[in-house]
Design a protein around this motif. Sequence first.
Motif, PDB file in Angstrom:
ATOM      1  N   GLN A   1       0.828  -1.205   0.000  1.00  0.00           N
ATOM      2  CA  GLN A   1       0.000   0.000   0.000  1.00  0.00           C
ATOM      3  C   GLN A   1       0.863   1.256   0.000  1.00  0.00           C
ATOM      4  OE1 GLN A   1      -2.680  -0.361   3.334  1.00  0.00           O
ATOM      5  NE2 GLN A   1      -3.916  -1.912   2.328  1.00  0.00           N
ATOM      6  N   PHE A   2       1.953   1.240   0.744  1.00  0.00           N
ATOM      7  CA  PHE A   2       2.881   2.371   0.770  1.00  0.00           C
ATOM      8  C   PHE A   2       3.438   2.620  -0.631  1.00  0.00           C
ATOM      9  CE2 PHE A   2       7.396   3.738   1.502  1.00  0.00           C
ATOM     10  CZ  PHE A   2       7.112   5.038   1.897  1.00  0.00           C
ATOM     11  N   GLY A   3       3.853   1.574  -1.312  1.00  0.00           N
ATOM     12  CA  GLY A   3       4.364   1.710  -2.675  1.00  0.00           C
ATOM     13  C   GLY A   3       3.316   2.290  -3.617  1.00  0.00           C
ATOM     14  N   ARG A   4       2.079   1.800  -3.509  1.00  0.00           N
ATOM     15  CA  ARG A   4       1.008   2.330  -4.349  1.00  0.00           C
ATOM     16  C   ARG A   4       0.761   3.806  -4.059  1.00  0.00           C
ATOM     17  NH1 ARG A   4      -0.960  -2.859  -3.283  1.00  0.00           N
ATOM     18  NH2 ARG A   4      -2.355  -2.138  -1.639  1.00  0.00           N
ATOM     19  N   SER A   5       0.857   4.188  -2.781  1.00  0.00           N
ATOM     20  CA  SER A   5       0.626   5.599  -2.440  1.00  0.00           C
ATOM     21  C   SER A   5       1.698   6.497  -3.044  1.00  0.00           C
ATOM     22  CB  SER A   5       0.541   5.797  -0.919  1.00  0.00           C
ATOM     23  OG  SER A   5       1.808   5.675  -0.306  1.00  0.00           O
ATOM     24  N   MET A   6       2.935   6.011  -3.151  1.00  0.00           N
ATOM     25  CA  MET A   6       3.990   6.807  -3.786  1.00  0.00           C
ATOM     26  C   MET A   6       3.724   6.954  -5.287  1.00  0.00           C
ATOM     27  SD  MET A   6       7.564   5.903  -1.854  1.00  0.00           S
ATOM     28  CE  MET A   6       7.488   4.127  -2.018  1.00  0.00           C
ATOM     29  N   VAL A   7       3.265   5.888  -5.928  1.00  0.00           N
ATOM     30  CA  VAL A   7       2.937   5.961  -7.352  1.00  0.00           C
ATOM     31  C   VAL A   7       1.786   6.944  -7.557  1.00  0.00           C
ATOM     32  CG1 VAL A   7       2.018   4.672  -9.323  1.00  0.00           C
ATOM     33  CG2 VAL A   7       3.801   3.664  -7.883  1.00  0.00           C
ATOM     34  N   GLU A   8       0.729   6.816  -6.757  1.00  0.00           N
ATOM     35  CA  GLU A   8      -0.440   7.688  -6.886  1.00  0.00           C
ATOM     36  C   GLU A   8      -0.100   9.151  -6.630  1.00  0.00           C
ATOM     37  OE1 GLU A   8      -3.204   5.864  -4.211  1.00  0.00           O
ATOM     38  OE2 GLU A   8      -3.459   4.109  -5.508  1.00  0.00           O
ATOM     39  N   ALA A   9       0.892   9.409  -5.778  1.00  0.00           N
ATOM     40  CA  ALA A   9       1.292  10.783  -5.469  1.00  0.00           C
ATOM     41  C   ALA A   9       2.212  11.366  -6.538  1.00  0.00           C
ATOM     42  CB  ALA A   9       1.988  10.830  -4.110  1.00  0.00           C
TER      43      ALA A   9
END
Length: 102
Positions: free
Chosen positions: A20-28
């Motif tokens: 989830q942390f990795g996805r949040s970096m991509v989304e940001a």
Amino acid sequence: MLWDSFTENERERMAEAHSQFGRSMVEAGVIVKFGAGLTRSGTAKLVRPEGPAVTGPYAVGREQIGGIWVIDVQSAEEAEAWARKMPYAPGDIVEIRLCDPA
């Protein structure tokens, strides 16, 4: 090693938190260049220019690299802000380094 003390459920929760942390970096829009967990240190091999490869682990101290994230940010402060958002297990430490421009 701390990971050895985790239950299977705790390991799964930590892995999902990191996903989830990795996805949040991509989304940001931080644009994750690379992120991966590493296999356990006992699977490591020490390779020298001459002689056979030798199976590990080799860390002298308790700290060992568990995984890496390579991100594209504008400043060391921004990298630190992302590091503070990472899911931490007790005793975890994050090291921030710039990529070598060479």
